[in-house]
Design a protein around this motif. Structure first.
Motif, PDB file in Angstrom:
ATOM      1  N   ALA A 188       1.059  -1.151   0.183  1.00 50.72           N
ATOM      2  CA  ALA A 188       0.029   0.034  -0.084  1.00 50.72           C
ATOM      3  C   ALA A 188       0.911   0.998  -0.023  1.00 50.72           C
ATOM      4  N   LEU A 189       0.026   2.208  -0.447  1.00 50.96           N
ATOM      5  CA  LEU A 189       0.682   3.677  -0.161  1.00 50.96           C
ATOM      6  C   LEU A 189      -0.462   4.502   0.464  1.00 50.96           C
ATOM      7  N   ALA A 190       0.199   5.325   1.277  1.00 57.92           N
ATOM      8  CA  ALA A 190      -0.677   6.209   2.016  1.00 57.92           C
ATOM      9  C   ALA A 190      -0.029   7.454   1.815  1.00 57.92           C
ATOM     10  N   PHE A 191      -1.081   8.749   1.538  1.00 58.58           N
ATOM     11  CA  PHE A 191      -0.802   9.995   1.504  1.00 58.58           C
ATOM     12  C   PHE A 191      -1.991  10.890   1.593  1.00 58.58           C
ATOM     13  N   LEU A 192      -1.679  12.233   1.826  1.00 58.44           N
ATOM     14  CA  LEU A 192      -2.832  13.086   2.194  1.00 58.44           C
ATOM     15  C   LEU A 192      -3.511  13.412   1.031  1.00 58.44           C
ATOM     16  N   ASP A 193      -4.768  13.733   1.155  1.00 61.48           N
ATOM     17  CA  ASP A 193      -5.537  14.130   0.208  1.00 61.48           C
ATOM     18  C   ASP A 193      -5.197  15.546  -0.128  1.00 61.48           C
ATOM     19  N   ILE A 194      -5.057  16.039  -1.123  1.00 60.75           N
ATOM     20  CA  ILE A 194      -4.812  17.402  -1.398  1.00 60.75           C
ATOM     21  C   ILE A 194      -6.071  18.365  -1.646  1.00 60.75           C
ATOM     22  N   MET A 195      -7.236  17.905  -1.553  1.00 62.97           N
ATOM     23  CA  MET A 195      -8.359  18.607  -1.246  1.00 62.97           C
ATOM     24  C   MET A 195      -9.192  18.099   0.108  1.00 62.97           C
ATOM     25  N   PRO A 196      -8.462  18.223   1.319  1.00 60.42           N
ATOM     26  CA  PRO A 196      -9.188  17.345   2.413  1.00 60.42           C
ATOM     27  C   PRO A 196     -10.430  18.073   2.963  1.00 60.42           C
ATOM     28  N   ARG A 197     -11.196  17.036   3.292  1.00 61.02           N
ATOM     29  CA  ARG A 197     -12.379  17.461   3.996  1.00 61.02           C
ATOM     30  C   ARG A 197     -12.175  17.743   5.461  1.00 61.02           C
ATOM     31  N   ILE A 198     -10.896  17.406   5.877  1.00 63.23           N
ATOM     32  CA  ILE A 198     -10.615  17.580   7.322  1.00 63.23           C
ATOM     33  C   ILE A 198      -9.037  17.727   7.365  1.00 63.23           C
ATOM     34  N   ASP A 199      -8.563  18.509   8.552  1.00 63.46           N
ATOM     35  CA  ASP A 199      -6.822  18.354   8.521  1.00 63.46           C
ATOM     36  C   ASP A 199      -6.659  17.108   8.660  1.00 63.46           C
ATOM     37  N   GLY A 200      -5.719  16.566   7.967  1.00 62.78           N
ATOM     38  CA  GLY A 200      -5.195  15.175   8.173  1.00 62.78           C
ATOM     39  C   GLY A 200      -5.657  14.279   7.402  1.00 62.78           C
ATOM     40  N   HIS A 201      -6.669  14.412   6.653  1.00 63.65           N
ATOM     41  CA  HIS A 201      -7.243  13.456   5.509  1.00 63.65           C
ATOM     42  C   HIS A 201      -6.431  13.076   4.834  1.00 63.65           C
ATOM     43  N   THR A 202      -6.342  11.498   4.897  1.00 63.57           N
ATOM     44  CA  THR A 202      -5.089  10.727   4.378  1.00 63.57           C
ATOM     45  C   THR A 202      -5.983   9.569   3.441  1.00 63.57           C
ATOM     46  N   LEU A 203      -5.279   9.392   2.579  1.00 63.94           N
ATOM     47  CA  LEU A 203      -5.938   8.211   1.596  1.00 63.94           C
ATOM     48  C   LEU A 203      -4.936   7.222   1.589  1.00 63.94           C
ATOM     49  N   VAL A 204      -5.523   5.920   1.590  1.00 57.86           N
ATOM     50  CA  VAL A 204      -4.614   4.525   1.492  1.00 57.86           C
ATOM     51  C   VAL A 204      -5.205   3.862   0.220  1.00 57.86           C
ATOM     52  N   ILE A 205      -4.165   3.527  -0.803  1.00 57.96           N
ATOM     53  CA  ILE A 205      -4.525   2.876  -1.894  1.00 57.96           C
ATOM     54  C   ILE A 205      -3.552   1.406  -1.940  1.00 57.96           C
ATOM     55  N   PRO A 206      -4.190   0.669  -2.592  1.00 55.15           N
ATOM     56  CA  PRO A 206      -3.278  -0.626  -2.972  1.00 55.15           C
ATOM     57  C   PRO A 206      -2.540  -0.446  -3.985  1.00 55.15           C
ATOM     58  N   LYS A 207      -1.161  -1.032  -4.119  1.00 53.52           N
ATOM     59  CA  LYS A 207      -0.284  -1.230  -5.005  1.00 53.52           C
ATOM     60  C   LYS A 207      -0.667  -2.133  -6.242  1.00 53.52           C
TER      61      LYS A 207
END
Length: 141
Positions: A30-49
């Motif tokens: 997996a890769l986890a990174f911040l959403d560049i259009m966050p709905r709240i501070d710290g909004h993070t996305l986790v995607i599979p490789k």
């Protein structure tokens, strides 16, 4: 009718390094990174490789490994930001609210009295994203 996975979606391009991201965690699954259009501070996305369009077409064994990473990142986000709770969101297909057709999980830290912004409402500035990236990435080391 099942739709084919599009290898040119924005998350596939991020995985290939064609588009930068504010990475907080990465391993072979997996890769986890911040959403560049966050709905709240710290909004993070986790995607599979691995390629998967939705939760519904993902390989169950790989999905089992992915959810372990989702949990790890969620704990890191919550602890690093002192959140009181979390919202975990995972949408499938347009009717379900999915916009990018690569399986992904939204981890949104929550605090009493602070509402989520509408989806895709505003691009966050790099200075703010870098601050949250540093805090969350440190917690996941």
């Amino acid at each position: 009718m099942a739709h084919a996975y599009d290898n040119h979606n924005v998350f596939a391009r991020i995985l290939r390094g064609e588009i930068p991201c504010y990475k907080v965690y990465e391993d072979e699954i997996a890769l986890a990174f911040l959403d560049i259009m966050p709905r709240i501070d710290g909004h993070t996305l986790v995607i599979p490789k691995f390629p998967a369009r939705t939760l519904l077409d993902a390989d169950p064994d790989k999905l089992g490994e992915l959810i372990k990473r989702v949990q790890k990142v969620a704990i890191g986000v919550k602890n690093s930001l002192g959140a009181e709770g979390l919202t975990l969101l995972q949408s499938n297909e347009s009717a379900g609210g999915q916009v990018i057709f690569h399986l992904h999980f939204h981890i949104m830290p929550r605090w009493e009295g602070i509402e989520l912004k509408p989806p895709a409402s505003a691009m966050e500035g790099p200075d703010v994203l870098e601050k949250f990236q540093a805090k969350i990435a440190e917690a996941l080391r």
